[in-house]
Design a protein around this motif. Structure first.
Motif, PDB file in Angstrom:
ATOM      1  N   ALA A  29       0.829  -1.196   0.000  1.00  0.00           N
ATOM      2  CA  ALA A  29       0.000   0.000   0.000  1.00  0.00           C
ATOM      3  C   ALA A  29       0.862   1.244   0.000  1.00  0.00           C
ATOM      4  CB  ALA A  29      -0.875  -0.003   1.245  1.00  0.00           C
ATOM      5  N   ALA A  30       0.271   2.307  -0.444  1.00  0.00           N
ATOM      6  CA  ALA A  30       1.013   3.566  -0.510  1.00  0.00           C
ATOM      7  C   ALA A  30       0.990   4.283   0.826  1.00  0.00           C
ATOM      8  CB  ALA A  30       0.386   4.458  -1.561  1.00  0.00           C
ATOM      9  N   ALA A  31       2.099   4.855   1.174  1.00  0.00           N
ATOM     10  CA  ALA A  31       2.150   5.781   2.307  1.00  0.00           C
ATOM     11  C   ALA A  31       2.487   7.139   1.743  1.00  0.00           C
ATOM     12  CB  ALA A  31       3.228   5.336   3.285  1.00  0.00           C
ATOM     13  N   PRO A  32       2.210   8.195   2.503  1.00  0.00           N
ATOM     14  CA  PRO A  32       2.606   9.497   1.994  1.00  0.00           C
ATOM     15  C   PRO A  32       4.100   9.502   1.744  1.00  0.00           C
ATOM     16  CG  PRO A  32       1.492   9.668   4.132  1.00  0.00           C
ATOM     17  CD  PRO A  32       1.673   8.220   3.851  1.00  0.00           C
ATOM     18  N   LEU A  35       4.553  -1.231   6.554  1.00  0.00           N
ATOM     19  CA  LEU A  35       4.265  -2.552   7.094  1.00  0.00           C
ATOM     20  C   LEU A  35       2.768  -2.754   7.216  1.00  0.00           C
ATOM     21  CD1 LEU A  35       6.864  -2.999   9.965  1.00  0.00           C
ATOM     22  CD2 LEU A  35       6.842  -4.085   7.719  1.00  0.00           C
ATOM     23  N   ARG A  36       2.326  -3.978   6.925  1.00  0.00           N
ATOM     24  CA  ARG A  36       0.934  -4.367   7.152  1.00  0.00           C
ATOM     25  C   ARG A  36       0.727  -4.632   8.628  1.00  0.00           C
ATOM     26  NH1 ARG A  36      -1.930  -9.387   7.104  1.00  0.00           N
ATOM     27  NH2 ARG A  36      -0.007 -10.588   6.988  1.00  0.00           N
ATOM     28  N   LYS A  37       1.710  -5.323   9.226  1.00  0.00           N
ATOM     29  CA  LYS A  37       1.583  -5.673  10.633  1.00  0.00           C
ATOM     30  C   LYS A  37       2.927  -6.029  11.223  1.00  0.00           C
ATOM     31  CE  LYS A  37       0.568 -10.592  10.529  1.00  0.00           C
ATOM     32  NZ  LYS A  37       0.358 -11.376  11.701  1.00  0.00           N
ATOM     33  N   LEU A  38       2.970  -6.096  12.547  1.00  0.00           N
ATOM     34  CA  LEU A  38       4.127  -6.610  13.280  1.00  0.00           C
ATOM     35  C   LEU A  38       3.609  -7.582  14.329  1.00  0.00           C
ATOM     36  CD1 LEU A  38       6.311  -3.403  13.680  1.00  0.00           C
ATOM     37  CD2 LEU A  38       7.022  -5.541  12.591  1.00  0.00           C
ATOM     38  N   ASP A  39       4.329  -8.669  14.517  1.00  0.00           N
ATOM     39  CA  ASP A  39       3.849  -9.741  15.403  1.00  0.00           C
ATOM     40  C   ASP A  39       4.475  -9.683  16.789  1.00  0.00           C
ATOM     41  OD1 ASP A  39       2.239 -10.801  13.428  1.00  0.00           O
ATOM     42  OD2 ASP A  39       3.738 -12.250  12.754  1.00  0.00           O
ATOM     43  N   ASN A  40       3.673 -10.050  17.766  1.00  0.00           N
ATOM     44  CA  ASN A  40       4.079 -10.247  19.160  1.00  0.00           C
ATOM     45  C   ASN A  40       4.743  -9.042  19.825  1.00  0.00           C
ATOM     46  OD1 ASN A  40       3.063 -12.863  19.647  1.00  0.00           O
ATOM     47  ND2 ASN A  40       4.631 -13.678  18.268  1.00  0.00           N
ATOM     48  N   GLY A  98      -3.302   0.439   3.072  1.00  0.00           N
ATOM     49  CA  GLY A  98      -3.622  -0.638   4.008  1.00  0.00           C
ATOM     50  C   GLY A  98      -4.768  -1.434   3.444  1.00  0.00           C
ATOM     51  N   GLY A  99      -4.478  -2.558   2.854  1.00  0.00           N
ATOM     52  CA  GLY A  99      -5.505  -3.346   2.182  1.00  0.00           C
ATOM     53  C   GLY A  99      -6.544  -3.870   3.148  1.00  0.00           C
TER      54      GLY A  99
END
Ligand SMILES: O=C(O)CCC(=O)C(=O)O
Length: 267
Positions: free
Chosen positions: A69-72, A84-89, A133-134
């Motif tokens: 996804a695009a960020a500014p 990043l889509r996500k970060l774990d733990n 962010g899909g």
């Protein structure tokens, strides 16, 4: 396009009302669980971790963690930055998120929903940048985790900032936790993106659950849920803390979860 049922509001309710709604609907939204400064600290820490993680990321990890996804863009006007889509733990790796997971008002609410003596089984920070962010397709957390006791698992979805219809709040299928877990499938190029087949998911209307910053949307592990993409010019950052009642066994996980990262919170 998501079908919209009634909107779940972040009302101030009594403990009995919260429990009754959770049991009937499979989700409930509670405002003002965290003070604003805890949310600001968590966002700053998530962004610092995200920068470090992106800088060190190997190509194999990109499909899992980066949305495309695009960020500014940076001030120079250079091409779109990876987000990043996500970060774990984060509850293990970042003290600011460990503090969220052990925050007494949150833990008291979790124990009121699933019983005394709880641990964090897994956690995730979800990043939805402005106009990016899909979507996350319809799924059940219990399909991912495979707990022996389906009622002994609850997700506390913490809104680090306001989450609403425009920037991609969660949507839930009312009462869907009462019908058990259904088979999921994943696109070949995204084997981790397990989801309820679209034709089955389309049979249920979804209730949007906007959450003000510092509020929490709790959902049962069996509740069907999804989020849309972020159509606004604001971020939507949230942290999902997946709590389990101590002693619940995880017999049929769909993905490999590292049990050494389970953190006992009470009891
Ligand atoms: O935040 C999102 O977009 C997805 C969250 C989710 O699926 C969860 O917390 O279980």
């Amino acid at each position: 396009m998501l079908q919209a049922n009634e909107i779940e509001t972040a009302e101030t309710r009594s403990g009995e009302e919260i429990l009754a709604r959770y049991r009937a609907a499979g989700h409930v939204t509670v405002p003002d669980v965290f003070p604003p400064e805890m949310m600001r600290t968590a966002i700053a820490d998530a962004m610092a971790w995200s920068d470090d993680f992106l800088a060190a990321m190997t190509p194999e990890k990109r499909a899992w963690y980066v949305d495309g996804a695009a960020a500014p863009g940076p001030a120079s006007g250079a091409a779109q930055a990876a987000v990043l889509r996500k970060l774990d733990n984060p509850h293990v790796h970042r003290p600011a998120f460990g503090a969220l997971a052990a925050h007494p008002p949150l833990v008291a609410q979790v124990e009121a929903l699933i019983g005394r003596g709880v641990s964090v089984y897994f956690s995730q920070i979800f990043f939805k940048p402005p106009h990016g962010g899909g979507p996350k397709p319809v799924h059940q957390d219990n399909f991912y985790f495979g707990p022996a006791d389906p009622d002994g698992m609850v997700t506390a979805w913490v809104a680090l900032e306001d989450a609403d219809l425009e920037n991609g709040c969660l949507h839930y299928a009312e009462g869907s936790h009462l019908a058990g877990v259904v088979p999921h499938e994943a696109p070949a190029e995204r084997p981790f993106d397990l989801q309820i087949p679209a034709e089955l998911a389309a049979r249920r209307a979804m209730t949007p659950a906007p959450v003000p910053a510092g509020g929490v949307s709790f959902h049962h592990g069996g509740t069907w849920h999804q989020s849309a993409d972020n159509a606004s010019n604001r971020w939507r950052r949230a942290c999902a803390l997946h709590y389990v009642r101590n002693g619940n066994a995880f017999e049929t996980p769909a993905l490999p979860y590292d049990h050494s990262l389970v953190v006992k919170i009470t009891g």
